[in-house]
Write a protein that holds these residues in place. Structure first.
Motif, short mmCIF file in Angstrom:
data_model
loop_
_atom_site.label_atom_id
_atom_site.label_comp_id
_atom_site.label_asym_id
_atom_site.label_seq_id
_atom_site.Cartn_x
_atom_site.Cartn_y
_atom_site.Cartn_z
N VAL A 23 32.43 -39.07 -11.20
CA VAL A 23 31.56 -40.12 -11.72
C VAL A 23 30.14 -39.58 -11.78
O VAL A 23 29.68 -38.91 -10.85
N VAL A 24 29.44 -39.87 -12.88
CA VAL A 24 28.03 -39.51 -13.02
C VAL A 24 27.23 -40.79 -13.21
O VAL A 24 27.48 -41.56 -14.14
N PHE A 25 26.26 -41.03 -12.32
CA PHE A 25 25.33 -42.14 -12.47
C PHE A 25 24.09 -41.63 -13.19
O PHE A 25 23.38 -40.78 -12.67
N GLY A 26 23.87 -42.14 -14.41
CA GLY A 26 22.68 -41.76 -15.16
C GLY A 26 22.99 -40.85 -16.33
O GLY A 26 23.52 -39.75 -16.14
N ALA A 27 22.67 -41.33 -17.54
CA ALA A 27 22.89 -40.53 -18.76
C ALA A 27 21.57 -40.27 -19.46
O ALA A 27 21.42 -40.47 -20.66
N GLY A 28 20.59 -39.83 -18.65
CA GLY A 28 19.38 -39.30 -19.24
C GLY A 28 19.63 -37.87 -19.69
O GLY A 28 20.78 -37.44 -19.83
N GLU A 45 25.82 -46.07 -16.77
CA GLU A 45 24.52 -46.02 -17.44
C GLU A 45 24.20 -47.39 -18.04
O GLU A 45 25.03 -47.96 -18.74
N PRO A 46 23.00 -47.94 -17.80
CA PRO A 46 22.67 -49.28 -18.32
C PRO A 46 22.33 -49.34 -19.80
O PRO A 46 22.45 -50.41 -20.41
N GLY A 77 17.84 -41.45 -11.13
CA GLY A 77 16.45 -41.65 -10.72
C GLY A 77 16.19 -43.02 -10.12
O GLY A 77 15.05 -43.33 -9.77
N GLN A 78 17.23 -43.83 -9.98
CA GLN A 78 17.10 -45.19 -9.46
C GLN A 78 17.70 -45.26 -8.06
O GLN A 78 18.91 -45.05 -7.88
N PRO A 79 16.89 -45.57 -7.03
CA PRO A 79 17.40 -45.59 -5.66
C PRO A 79 18.62 -46.48 -5.46
O PRO A 79 19.51 -46.15 -4.67
N ILE A 128 29.06 -36.77 -2.63
CA ILE A 128 28.00 -37.29 -3.50
C ILE A 128 26.91 -36.24 -3.58
O ILE A 128 26.35 -35.82 -2.57
N ILE A 129 26.61 -35.82 -4.81
CA ILE A 129 25.52 -34.89 -5.06
C ILE A 129 24.34 -35.69 -5.59
O ILE A 129 24.43 -36.32 -6.65
N VAL A 130 23.24 -35.67 -4.85
CA VAL A 130 22.05 -36.44 -5.23
C VAL A 130 21.09 -35.51 -5.95
O VAL A 130 20.42 -34.68 -5.33
N GLY A 131 21.03 -35.64 -7.27
CA GLY A 131 20.12 -34.82 -8.06
C GLY A 131 18.82 -35.53 -8.38
O GLY A 131 17.87 -34.91 -8.85
N SER A 132 18.77 -36.84 -8.14
CA SER A 132 17.55 -37.60 -8.42
C SER A 132 16.46 -37.28 -7.42
O SER A 132 16.73 -37.01 -6.24
N TRP A 133 15.22 -37.31 -7.91
CA TRP A 133 14.06 -37.35 -7.02
C TRP A 133 13.43 -38.71 -7.22
O TRP A 133 13.01 -39.05 -8.32
N TYR A 134 13.38 -39.51 -6.14
CA TYR A 134 12.89 -40.87 -6.25
C TYR A 134 11.39 -40.99 -6.05
O TYR A 134 10.83 -42.08 -6.20
N GLY A 135 10.73 -39.89 -5.69
CA GLY A 135 9.30 -39.99 -5.43
C GLY A 135 9.06 -40.90 -4.25
O GLY A 135 9.73 -40.80 -3.22
N ASN A 136 8.08 -41.81 -4.39
CA ASN A 136 7.82 -42.73 -3.29
C ASN A 136 8.47 -44.10 -3.50
O ASN A 136 8.12 -45.07 -2.82
#
Length: 354
Positions: free
Chosen positions: A172-177, A199-200, A242-244, A260-268
């Motif tokens: 499963v991949v969350f996010g299709a940017g 993907e929304p 990119g969404q927490p 689970i591989i977390v590739g997102s950087w959520y910043g602050n």
């Protein structure tokens, strides 16, 4: 391509146009939703330095939008593995790591590189001085726009190295940017049993199917997608939205002993993980994946040069034309960031042209 002038101005760009060949212009993140072009003197050439005239650079819709929106932790250090980035990411700061151009001048030890087409991990700037050892030669088969997506292909390659997808697995991949879609297209070449994308944005879901996803679902429809399988749940999940909130959804989707591989950087952006339920008993592995380094388990045979070489090959397998939605003049760079912010439903990869 959509005309960026259609976006109402909510930021400002200040261009100091130069005519001196010893000066250049660089893009500066000066404040929240405020970018400008500043004049900068190109450094005096060292023996191994070259001057690169930029033709195109790619905007990172992840990190650069965090900078643009003021969502990077204060005093966050720049990527120390890239010699062209230094200091921290507090305002004002330069950023960017996907520049393509031509070598127009060289020091006495790098004259063989004059007229060469090159890639550099360098912030957005129309002309810059760099050690020639930090440049990557662009193969004849890659055009400049395709070459500018090299960091994206390298990131997707790193995700696959970190996740180690196996034959017959459910993924499963969350996010299709942009990065998610590149990851999807590379995963589609593996002999996995099913590839599902969450993907929304409808247009991105359709593109994910085109790129090889078996199913592309809205986040509201992702519950229980593998509960009727034996064993239930996904084997491998990539969180690149990119969404927490998606990280909790990833924990819900993955099965016992899943990864689970977390590739997102959520910043602050705050991330509240729900670890009191299935996560506690299901031996779920959460792994951060960041392209600056190689997975420690692979360093015996892999280094960044080998991974980069593989990424260049993978660019030939990625439908770059489908990813590039906008080309914006460097002089009008502020409109590129507005567009990525205000109309994400029709904007994926934005290139700055020079």
């Amino acid at each position: 391509m959509t005309d960026s002038s259609d976006i109402d101005s909510g930021t400002h760009v200040h261009a100091d146009v130069d005519v001196d060949t010893d000066t250049a212009r660089k893009l500066v993140f000066s404040d929240v939703r405020d970018v400008r072009l500043d004049s900068v003197s190109t450094e005096e050439l060292g023996p191994n330095d070259v001057i690169v005239e930029t033709t195109v650079s790619a905007i990172s819709p992840g990190t650069e939008l965090l900078l643009y929106h003021g969502e990077v932790p204060e005093q966050m250090a720049a990527d120390e593995t890239l010699e062209t980035l230094d200091g921290d990411l507090s305002y004002p700061t330069t950023y960017g790591y996907a520049a393509v151009g031509d070598v127009v001048k060289a020091g006495k030890e790098a004259t063989d590189r004059v007229d060469e087409r090159v890639f550099a991990f360098h912030p957005h700037q129309n002309r810059f001085c760099v050690d020639s050892d930090n440049l990557i030669s662009i193969p004849d088969g890659l055009d400049d726009e395709t070459a500018s997506l090299l960091p994206t292909a390298e990131t997707a390659t790193n995700f696959l190295l970190d996740g180690s997808p196996r034959v017959g697995e459910r993924v499963v991949v969350f996010g299709a940017g942009v990065i998610g879609l590149c990851t999807i297209q590379l995963l589609a070449n593996f002999p996995i049993s099913e590839l599902v994308v969450i993907e929304p944005i409808p247009g991105r879901r359709e593109l994910a199917r085109t790129f090889g996803a078996d199913r592309a679902l809205d986040p509201s429809a992702c519950d229980d997608i593998f509960n009727d399988h034996d064993p239930p749940g996904a084997d491998l999940v990539y969180e690149v939205s990119g969404q927490p909130a998606a990280l909790n959804a990833a924990i819900d989707v993955v099965g016992y002993d899943g990864r689970i591989i977390v590739g997102s950087w959520y910043g602050n952006k705050p991330t509240e993980l729900e670890l009191g339920g299935d996560f506690h008993r299901d031996r779920i592995t959460l792994t951060s994946s960041q392209v600056s380094t190689i997975n420690p388990d692979l360093r015996g045979r892999w280094n960044t040069d080998r991974r980069l070489s593989v990424a260049i090959d993978q660019l030939n397998a990625i439908d770059v034309d489908a990813l590039i939605t906008d080309r914006v003049s460097f002089d009008d760079a502020s409109s590129a960031y507005r567009r990525l912010t205000e109309v994400p439903e029709s904007t994926l990869q934005v290139l700055l042209t020079y």
